[in-house]
Write a protein that holds these residues in place. Structure first.
Motif, PDB file in Angstrom:
ATOM      1  N   GLY A   1     -61.989 -39.751  77.044  1.00  0.00           N
ATOM      2  CA  GLY A   1     -61.340 -39.048  75.943  1.00  0.00           C
ATOM      3  C   GLY A   1     -59.919 -39.528  75.748  1.00  0.00           C
ATOM      4  O   GLY A   1     -59.663 -40.708  75.555  1.00  0.00           O
ATOM      5  N   LYS A   2     -58.991 -38.591  75.833  1.00  0.00           N
ATOM      6  CA  LYS A   2     -57.583 -38.933  75.662  1.00  0.00           C
ATOM      7  C   LYS A   2     -56.995 -39.461  76.972  1.00  0.00           C
ATOM      8  O   LYS A   2     -57.392 -39.033  78.056  1.00  0.00           O
ATOM      9  CB  LYS A   2     -56.797 -37.694  75.216  1.00  0.00           C
ATOM     10  N   ASN A   3     -56.050 -40.383  76.848  1.00  0.00           N
ATOM     11  CA  ASN A   3     -55.342 -40.818  78.048  1.00  0.00           C
ATOM     12  C   ASN A   3     -54.064 -40.006  78.208  1.00  0.00           C
ATOM     13  O   ASN A   3     -53.768 -39.120  77.396  1.00  0.00           O
ATOM     14  CB  ASN A   3     -55.082 -42.329  78.031  1.00  0.00           C
ATOM     15  N   VAL A   4     -53.300 -40.289  79.225  1.00  0.00           N
ATOM     16  CA  VAL A   4     -52.148 -39.448  79.548  1.00  0.00           C
ATOM     17  C   VAL A   4     -51.080 -39.509  78.457  1.00  0.00           C
ATOM     18  O   VAL A   4     -50.356 -38.524  78.232  1.00  0.00           O
ATOM     19  CB  VAL A   4     -51.571 -39.842  80.929  1.00  0.00           C
ATOM     20  N   ILE A   5     -50.989 -40.616  77.738  1.00  0.00           N
ATOM     21  CA  ILE A   5     -50.013 -40.725  76.655  1.00  0.00           C
ATOM     22  C   ILE A   5     -50.383 -39.807  75.499  1.00  0.00           C
ATOM     23  O   ILE A   5     -49.532 -39.104  74.947  1.00  0.00           O
ATOM     24  CB  ILE A   5     -49.904 -42.187  76.173  1.00  0.00           C
ATOM     25  N   ASP A   6     -51.658 -39.799  75.126  1.00  0.00           N
ATOM     26  CA  ASP A   6     -52.120 -38.889  74.070  1.00  0.00           C
ATOM     27  C   ASP A   6     -51.815 -37.444  74.433  1.00  0.00           C
ATOM     28  O   ASP A   6     -51.340 -36.659  73.605  1.00  0.00           O
ATOM     29  CB  ASP A   6     -53.634 -39.032  73.866  1.00  0.00           C
TER      30      ASP A   6
END
Length: 381
Positions: free
Chosen positions: A90-95
């Motif tokens: 899904g989303k990475n830590v930046i998102d």
């Protein structure tokens, strides 16, 4: 040009036509001396992101790389836009950090040909999966973008574009952006510990070299105007499924324990990185740096998964390819990704990234964020 509280009619007219031409709000390059600045004036305008696959959001999609792409299913199975080049489900830590900051948009990847003009105003992501602090790290994966090249891309391509869009010099505009740097893990996993050198440098000397080079890169960003920095620690790289599998094979036993040599290397790097936060401050006046200890956050989950809702801390959620690092193209995945720490053989699931981003933003533990959290960093003038 120093702006008074009441802008002249001519300046306001100039701003109006600038808005019509660019679709942007007028940027007053110099700050006022008024103490009545609105909260909006102090809001972070975006992020510039540098690093490896943990923070890459699609740069490698546009590169001729053979072993470091995530632009296919099952990557992105839980991401609103599907497979996007993010090395997770899904989303990475930046998102997710962007969600915490309420940015309301995804940071565009630098290598996408459309990332120019008004699209750079809220920041750009330069991270490249497989890359490292050292220029030769990632050569096994093909043509990846090293940290030094990422920063040159920022300096030579994005910065002139940003200044043209905002009508401001970088020293006026960049203090309103976060500079996030997450690099170094590949320098150990796919460089130092894979080296065929018969007389390799000691781990201490290798780590010192990495920190020295990283320090120089941070100063480059500072010299251009960056003032707010978020430095991501290395994850416990010895506890990834691929590292544990290799360690198990080398030890010829049935216990899939973490590869301690890799974790010791990560721990050494992280200690030096945390120390750098204090050591570099005198050389970067008016800057603030935050160290995010994702190593501890993930290690705590692995040691006590039930307390955070996880149940599988060792096996990849997706069906991995032969080398055991990335997901097999079109392969199967586990039914409940929220229970798994790792999505593939190396990268954490979105569920783990959520914990990292939340703690980075709001944790009060100096063992997780030092010397402050990102929320406090953003609140500084």
């Amino acid at each position: 040009m120093l702006m008074s509280k009441k802008a002249s009619p001519n300046l306001l007219l100039l701003c109006f036509f600038s808005v019509l031409a660019h679709g942007l709000s007028c940027c007053y390059c110099s700050s006022t001396s008024s103490t009545n600045s609105s909260r909006e004036d102090n809001k972070i305008k975006g992020m510039f992101v540098f690093g490896s696959s943990l923070v890459d959001n699609g740069n490698n999609n546009f590169l001729n790389v053979s072993m470091a792409k995530a632009d296919y299913s099952p990557y992105g199975i839980d991401f609103p836009l599907g497979p996007s080049g993010r090395f997770t489900n899904g989303k990475n830590v930046i998102d997710l950090l962007g969600d915490q900051l309420k940015l309301g948009y995804y940071i565009p990847p630098f290598t996408n040909p459309s990332t120019k003009g008004s699209k750079v105003v809220h920041g750009v992501n330069y991270a490249s999966g497989g890359s490292g602090i050292l220029d030769d790290t990632g050569s096994l994966a093909g043509k990846v973008i090293s940290l030094s090249r990422q920063i040159r891309n920022f300096e030579e391509v994005t910065l002139p574009d940003l200044e043209a869009q905002l009508g401001c010099g970088s020293r006026e505009s960049l203090p309103k952006y976060l500079f996030v740097v997450g690099s170094g893990g590949n320098d150990y996993s796919f460089n130092y510990f894979l080296s065929n050198d018969t007389s390799p440098a000691s781990l201490e000397a290798f780590t010192t070299n990495l920190i020295t080079k990283l320090s120089a890169q941070l100063k480059r960003l500072y010299d251009k105007g960056g003032r707010k920095f978020v430095l991501m620690s290395l994850n416990p790289i010895g506890c990834t499924p691929v590292a544990k599998a290799m360690h198990q094979s080398a030890k010829k036993n049935n216990k899939a324990s973490c590869a301690q040599k890799l974790n010791q290397a990560a721990h050494l790097f992280n200690n030096r990185l945390k120390s750098l936060v204090d050591a570099i401050k005198p050389q970067m006046p008016a800057s603030n740096l935050v160290f995010v200890n994702s190593y501890k956050i993930i290690r705590d989950i692995i040691r006590n998964p039930a307390s955070t809702g996880f149940s599988d801390t060792s096996s990849p959620c997706c069906e991995v390819a032969t080398i055991g690092v990335l997901c097999k193209r079109g392969g199967s995945t586990c039914a409940n990704r929220t229970l798994h720490v790792f999505f593939d053989g190396l990268h954490p699931t979105e569920a783990v990234n959520v914990h990292i981003a939340r703690n980075a933003y709001a944790s009060n533990s100096k063992n997780e964020v030092y010397p402050m959290n990102v929320r406090e960093l953003v609140g500084l003038n």
